[in-house]
Design a protein around this motif. Sequence first.
Motif, PDB file in Angstrom:
ATOM      1  N   GLY A 137       4.886  -3.523   5.245  1.00 30.17           N
ATOM      2  CA  GLY A 137       5.901  -4.494   5.600  1.00 30.17           C
ATOM      3  C   GLY A 137       6.856  -3.924   6.641  1.00 30.17           C
ATOM      4  O   GLY A 137       6.886  -2.709   6.883  1.00 30.17           O
ATOM      5  N   LYS A 138       7.641  -4.780   7.226  1.00 33.75           N
ATOM      6  CA  LYS A 138       8.575  -4.340   8.272  1.00 33.75           C
ATOM      7  C   LYS A 138       9.670  -3.447   7.703  1.00 33.75           C
ATOM      8  O   LYS A 138      10.170  -2.530   8.370  1.00 33.75           O
ATOM      9  N   TYR A 139      10.050  -3.685   6.439  1.00 29.31           N
ATOM     10  CA  TYR A 139      11.166  -2.982   5.832  1.00 29.31           C
ATOM     11  C   TYR A 139      10.671  -2.066   4.716  1.00 29.31           C
ATOM     12  O   TYR A 139       9.620  -2.313   4.124  1.00 29.31           O
ATOM     13  N   PRO A 140      11.397  -0.993   4.416  1.00 22.59           N
ATOM     14  CA  PRO A 140      10.980  -0.098   3.324  1.00 22.59           C
ATOM     15  C   PRO A 140      11.080  -0.796   1.973  1.00 22.59           C
ATOM     16  O   PRO A 140      11.845  -1.746   1.805  1.00 22.59           O
ATOM     17  N   GLY A 141      10.309  -0.300   1.021  1.00 19.47           N
ATOM     18  CA  GLY A 141      10.328  -0.894  -0.315  1.00 19.47           C
ATOM     19  C   GLY A 141       9.232  -0.314  -1.193  1.00 19.47           C
ATOM     20  O   GLY A 141       8.670   0.749  -0.904  1.00 19.47           O
ATOM     21  N   LYS A 142       8.929  -0.994  -2.278  1.00 17.73           N
ATOM     22  CA  LYS A 142       7.912  -0.565  -3.227  1.00 17.73           C
ATOM     23  C   LYS A 142       6.506  -0.811  -2.667  1.00 17.73           C
ATOM     24  O   LYS A 142       6.342  -1.429  -1.608  1.00 17.73           O
ATOM     25  N   THR A 143       5.509  -0.339  -3.407  1.00 19.81           N
ATOM     26  CA  THR A 143       4.107  -0.580  -3.048  1.00 19.81           C
ATOM     27  C   THR A 143       3.405  -1.258  -4.213  1.00 19.81           C
ATOM     28  O   THR A 143       3.475  -0.783  -5.353  1.00 19.81           O
ATOM     29  N   VAL A 144       2.747  -2.369  -3.921  1.00 24.32           N
ATOM     30  CA  VAL A 144       2.009  -3.112  -4.938  1.00 24.32           C
ATOM     31  C   VAL A 144       0.521  -3.052  -4.611  1.00 24.32           C
ATOM     32  O   VAL A 144       0.120  -3.130  -3.444  1.00 24.32           O
ATOM     33  N   LEU A 145      -0.281  -2.882  -5.638  1.00 18.22           N
ATOM     34  CA  LEU A 145      -1.735  -2.800  -5.481  1.00 18.22           C
ATOM     35  C   LEU A 145      -2.376  -4.103  -5.951  1.00 18.22           C
ATOM     36  O   LEU A 145      -2.055  -4.605  -7.033  1.00 18.22           O
ATOM     37  N   LEU A 146      -3.286  -4.636  -5.134  1.00 17.12           N
ATOM     38  CA  LEU A 146      -4.087  -5.798  -5.502  1.00 17.12           C
ATOM     39  C   LEU A 146      -5.540  -5.370  -5.495  1.00 17.12           C
ATOM     40  O   LEU A 146      -6.012  -4.773  -4.530  1.00 17.12           O
ATOM     41  N   LEU A 196      -3.839   5.684  -5.837  1.00 17.49           N
ATOM     42  CA  LEU A 196      -2.503   5.302  -6.296  1.00 17.49           C
ATOM     43  C   LEU A 196      -1.383   6.053  -5.566  1.00 17.49           C
ATOM     44  O   LEU A 196      -0.209   5.856  -5.876  1.00 17.49           O
ATOM     45  N   GLU A 197      -1.765   6.871  -4.593  1.00 19.29           N
ATOM     46  CA  GLU A 197      -0.760   7.646  -3.858  1.00 19.29           C
ATOM     47  C   GLU A 197      -0.852   7.372  -2.360  1.00 19.29           C
ATOM     48  O   GLU A 197      -1.791   6.773  -1.871  1.00 19.29           O
ATOM     49  N   ALA A 202      -8.588  -1.646 -16.438  1.00 13.89           N
ATOM     50  CA  ALA A 202      -7.845  -0.933 -17.480  1.00 13.89           C
ATOM     51  C   ALA A 202      -7.381   0.434 -17.017  1.00 13.89           C
ATOM     52  O   ALA A 202      -6.311   0.918 -17.429  1.00 13.89           O
ATOM     53  N   PHE A 203      -8.159   1.101 -16.158  1.00 11.16           N
ATOM     54  CA  PHE A 203      -7.756   2.415 -15.659  1.00 11.16           C
ATOM     55  C   PHE A 203      -6.474   2.325 -14.832  1.00 11.16           C
ATOM     56  O   PHE A 203      -5.606   3.194 -14.910  1.00 11.16           O
ATOM     57  N   PHE A 204      -6.338   1.262 -14.023  1.00 10.48           N
ATOM     58  CA  PHE A 204      -5.101   1.067 -13.268  1.00 10.48           C
ATOM     59  C   PHE A 204      -3.936   0.805 -14.216  1.00 10.48           C
ATOM     60  O   PHE A 204      -2.832   1.314 -14.023  1.00 10.48           O
ATOM     61  N   ALA A 205      -4.211  -0.007 -15.245  1.00  9.92           N
ATOM     62  CA  ALA A 205      -3.161  -0.377 -16.196  1.00  9.92           C
ATOM     63  C   ALA A 205      -2.683   0.811 -17.025  1.00  9.92           C
ATOM     64  O   ALA A 205      -1.576   0.783 -17.562  1.00  9.92           O
TER      65      ALA A 205
END
Length: 393
Positions: A67-76, A154-155, A339-342
């Motif tokens: 994204g243009k701005y800093p923030g969290k990272t979400v995985l889909l 995840l990193e 489940a491994f991600f969870a």
Amino acid sequence: MYTNKIKELSEKYYDRVVKLRHQFHMHPETAFEEIETAKTIENELNKLEIQVTSNVGQTGVVGLIRGKYPGKTVLLRADMDALNINEEVDIPYKSKIPGKMHACGHDGHTAGLLGTAMILNDIKHSLHGNIKLVFQPAEEDDGGAKLMIDEGVLENPHVDAAFGCHLWGGVHKGKIEVKHGPLMASPDKFIFKVIGRGGHGAMPHISVDPISIAVQAINSMQTIVSRRINPLEPAVVTFGSIHGGENHNVIPNEVEVTGTIRTFNQKLRKWIPEVMESILKGITEMQGASYEYKYIEHFPALINDNETTDFAAESLSKIVGKENVSEALQPNMGGEDFAFFAQEVPASFFLVGIAEDRPVMHHNPKFAWSDEVLLITSQALAQVAVDYLNEHK
């Protein structure tokens, strides 16, 4: 704020997403063989100028939208693999590979997430944070999610939350089911052999019959769930195959039995195979036979994070309406390596309906669903990602 734009963009890219789904469906690839599927995904992401990492977990692909701005990272996440089933559905995009088909909807998961990528890429200049698009191999058996995690998916950047979905034959089209807590069981496997002493069928007294011993063992093991586990604790022991002998008048030397154990409770997951082996040991020793026993852990149980699921339900209601988002009444004894991600990050996995007149049977040669569901899949994943990043900006 973003919902109308997400829906508008999903309509814009719908025809392309349908073509991709049909391409994946016609050319199914099973676990760790998803080479052409991965190439197609890479090409699509490259067209969008999305950062791509290939060969993660052997054949997996990861796209990163910043994204243009800093923030969290979400995985889909979407799984790519097909099944060793011969398709019996008469459709223009029927599988061209004999004995293989997308009989579980993974072609829709993959095409749907590519649709999500197209949507999010168009609005990235207003987003705070990052989206990792994970196209995962080998969900059906080998657990490609674990390999991708071991290789660092995840990193860089660190993932703060994960979402995924499954097209689901038990949910009506246009509806979505969420589930707080346990959603799917651990789908473990067992294999055992009963080793006797073969001989003439007319002279069983000088042989050790592994068929009758295997039957005794199976019957005794069936009482583990019915008589030794609290009835309020979900568990399944299923025997899926038994092989032994080739002639009607010959007692074989050995019999092999395979099956699956399904649980949500980690203590039961360890205890059931131990009890099975003790039963097998006792019966074979009593009958003068021997045994071999192998227990194979596959995925852990899929346990959704409650707070993340609350968030997902609210976000998904923007796409299909609050009246069309409901809580699954019961967990499912199927397995899912999301489940491994969870286990690693707060996560929620939800079910997107594909049923119309009647429930749709997964892992069936007649498995089929309407392309229209791709709209909901792409929109739903885009909406949860945008809402998560905005809430945590």
